[in-house]
Structures are given as C-alpha cells and as structure tokens.
Design a protein around this motif. Sequence first.
Motif, short mmCIF file in Angstrom:
data_model
loop_
_atom_site.label_atom_id
_atom_site.label_comp_id
_atom_site.label_asym_id
_atom_site.label_seq_id
_atom_site.Cartn_x
_atom_site.Cartn_y
_atom_site.Cartn_z
N ASN A 17 5.29 3.87 -9.15
CA ASN A 17 4.98 4.94 -8.20
C ASN A 17 3.48 5.04 -7.94
O ASN A 17 3.06 5.28 -6.80
N GLN A 18 2.68 4.84 -8.97
CA GLN A 18 1.23 4.85 -8.78
C GLN A 18 0.78 3.70 -7.89
O GLN A 18 -0.10 3.86 -7.03
N LEU A 19 1.38 2.52 -8.09
CA LEU A 19 1.07 1.37 -7.25
C LEU A 19 1.46 1.64 -5.81
O LEU A 19 0.70 1.33 -4.88
N LYS A 20 2.61 2.25 -5.61
CA LYS A 20 3.06 2.61 -4.26
C LYS A 20 2.07 3.55 -3.58
O LYS A 20 1.71 3.36 -2.42
N LEU A 21 1.60 4.56 -4.32
CA LEU A 21 0.64 5.51 -3.76
C LEU A 21 -0.69 4.83 -3.43
O LEU A 21 -1.33 5.14 -2.41
N LEU A 22 -1.12 3.91 -4.28
CA LEU A 22 -2.36 3.18 -4.03
C LEU A 22 -2.26 2.35 -2.76
O LEU A 22 -3.16 2.36 -1.92
N ILE A 23 -1.13 1.63 -2.61
CA ILE A 23 -0.92 0.81 -1.41
C ILE A 23 -0.89 1.70 -0.17
O ILE A 23 -1.50 1.37 0.86
N LYS A 24 -0.21 2.83 -0.26
CA LYS A 24 -0.15 3.75 0.88
C LYS A 24 -1.54 4.25 1.25
O LYS A 24 -1.90 4.34 2.42
N SER A 25 -2.36 4.57 0.25
CA SER A 25 -3.73 5.04 0.50
C SER A 25 -4.56 3.96 1.18
O SER A 25 -5.32 4.24 2.12
N MET A 26 -4.43 2.71 0.73
CA MET A 26 -5.18 1.62 1.35
C MET A 26 -4.74 1.41 2.79
O MET A 26 -5.56 1.18 3.68
N THR A 27 -3.43 1.51 3.02
CA THR A 27 -2.89 1.35 4.38
C THR A 27 -3.42 2.44 5.31
O THR A 27 -3.82 2.16 6.44
N LEU A 28 -3.45 3.68 4.82
CA LEU A 28 -3.96 4.78 5.64
C LEU A 28 -5.45 4.62 5.92
O LEU A 28 -5.92 4.91 7.02
N GLU A 29 -6.20 4.14 4.94
CA GLU A 29 -7.64 3.94 5.16
C GLU A 29 -7.89 2.85 6.20
O GLU A 29 -8.77 3.00 7.06
N LEU A 30 -7.11 1.77 6.14
CA LEU A 30 -7.28 0.71 7.13
C LEU A 30 -6.93 1.20 8.54
O LEU A 30 -7.53 0.74 9.52
N GLN A 76 -3.44 -1.09 11.93
CA GLN A 76 -2.23 -0.30 11.73
C GLN A 76 -1.14 -1.19 11.13
O GLN A 76 -0.72 -2.16 11.75
N ILE A 77 -0.70 -0.84 9.94
CA ILE A 77 0.31 -1.63 9.22
C ILE A 77 1.64 -0.89 9.28
O ILE A 77 1.72 0.27 8.90
N GLU A 78 2.67 -1.58 9.78
CA GLU A 78 4.00 -0.99 9.84
C GLU A 78 4.98 -1.90 9.12
O GLU A 78 4.90 -3.12 9.22
N THR A 79 5.90 -1.30 8.39
CA THR A 79 6.90 -2.07 7.66
C THR A 79 8.23 -2.06 8.40
O THR A 79 8.62 -1.04 8.98
N ILE A 80 8.90 -3.20 8.38
CA ILE A 80 10.19 -3.36 9.04
C ILE A 80 11.13 -3.99 8.03
O ILE A 80 10.91 -5.12 7.59
N CYS A 81 12.16 -3.27 7.64
CA CYS A 81 13.13 -3.81 6.69
C CYS A 81 14.29 -4.44 7.44
O CYS A 81 14.93 -3.80 8.27
N ASN A 101 17.20 -1.20 0.61
CA ASN A 101 17.93 -0.26 1.45
C ASN A 101 17.50 1.19 1.19
O ASN A 101 17.60 2.03 2.08
N ASP A 102 17.04 1.50 -0.02
CA ASP A 102 16.67 2.87 -0.39
C ASP A 102 15.20 3.20 -0.12
O ASP A 102 14.85 4.36 -0.02
N PHE A 103 14.35 2.17 -0.02
CA PHE A 103 12.90 2.40 0.11
C PHE A 103 12.59 3.01 1.47
O PHE A 103 13.32 2.83 2.44
N ASP A 104 11.49 3.74 1.54
CA ASP A 104 11.10 4.45 2.76
C ASP A 104 10.27 3.55 3.68
O ASP A 104 9.05 3.63 3.71
N TRP A 105 10.95 2.68 4.43
CA TRP A 105 10.28 1.78 5.38
C TRP A 105 10.01 2.51 6.69
O TRP A 105 10.68 3.49 7.00
N ASP A 106 9.07 2.00 7.47
CA ASP A 106 8.78 2.59 8.78
C ASP A 106 9.93 2.36 9.76
O ASP A 106 10.28 3.23 10.55
N HIS A 107 10.51 1.15 9.72
CA HIS A 107 11.57 0.78 10.67
C HIS A 107 12.62 -0.05 9.93
O HIS A 107 12.33 -0.68 8.92
N ARG A 108 13.81 -0.08 10.49
CA ARG A 108 14.91 -0.90 9.95
C ARG A 108 15.60 -1.62 11.10
O ARG A 108 15.81 -1.01 12.16
N ILE A 109 15.94 -2.88 10.88
CA ILE A 109 16.72 -3.63 11.85
C ILE A 109 17.85 -4.33 11.09
O ILE A 109 17.73 -4.62 9.90
#
Length: 195
Positions: free
Chosen positions: A96-109, A115-120, A161-169
């Motif tokens: 969870n800490q790693l997830k928060l760190l990645i999210k923080s880096m993504t927001l800073e960029l 702009q980084i978007e995830t597609i599952c 399938n459970d992770f909070d991705w930006d988009h799903r296809i």
Amino acid sequence: MKQMKVFCVEGCHGVGKSSLLEGLQQSYPVLDEMFTDMPSYNFISSQSLPMEFIWVANWFQRLLKIYTTDYHPIVFADRSPYSAVYYSKSGSETQNQLKLLIKSMTLELKNHGIQIETICVQVSKNILWNRICQRLQLQQFRLQYNEDSYEWMEKTWQFFNDFDWDHRITNDEEIVTDLGDHLINKLQEVGIVVE
C-alpha cells in the motif's frame, strides 16, 4: 509546456497486452516491461521490495528520457509502475505504501505535462486460461514464471480485476487481425481519444 500522454496497458499474463502493443509500435513509442534489463543478485529475490523499487525507478527514468530527448505526445507502456505493487512479496502494508508513492509520483509528473493513465485489459477466465495454455506450448520459458498454474492465473486475474485502474477494456475476441487498431478502437469505446 509540452504535454505527453502515457497509456499504460495492464492485465494478467495472457490477456494480450504485448500483442496489442506490437500493433502500435509503428506509430507510437512503446515502453516494454524491461524485466530482462533488471540487475540480479543471488541473495535477494527479484520480487523483493528493493528490486521492485528499482524497477519502478527505472520505469519513470525511461519515461522522463522520452519526454526530454525523444519526445512524442502519445506513448504506450507494457505495464505501469503499479504492477510492482502486485508482484512485490513485501506484505500488504508495504504494498500500500508503494502504491501511494507511485500515485504521488504520477500526480507530480502531471503538474509537469506528463499525464499517465492506466488501462486494464480484461479477459474472461476460461478464454484467458485457454490462451495461456496455447502460449505455453510455444513459449515454454514462461514456465519459470509459474504461468502453468491455474491458481496463479486466478490470483493474478483477481488482482487486476479488483485494482483501481483509470480505464478498462475487454479483449475476449478470439481472432483480431489488426491488433493496433483493435486497441485504439477499444480505447475510443471507453472515451480515450488517441490522435
């Protein structure tokens, strides 16, 4: 300030990420998974937190290099840094800490024009298992990644399938002739415009 959109294609092994992205390589830069470029140390697991952190840092470094020296307004990536959250064997609190760190880096960029978007990419379990079994016949090196285990596939499928991705296809089609166009069409279906 120049703007760059990065579409990170995620999903369980066998959903078709790599094949879909191969169809886009003529038109867009595509970051591969780069697992083969990782250092190896015999006293520490490749899925330990330090090693996953190195992978995440390398991922961001390559992205920044594209932005500064090989700029393209649209970039695709085979996996996002969030893959390290799942593959790290460090326990849920650290994950969870790693997830928060990645999210923080993504927001800073994002504040700097990236702009980084995830597609599952999602596939129904029965189709996915059939694809995995067919691929193992052709690519037996994948056995070292435990891909012959239905339980491992099910656990991985559940995470993605459970992770909070930006988009799903969904990629349940059996035969797709132009995989690059297929992915672009799927992205447009969920409201992503790729120019």
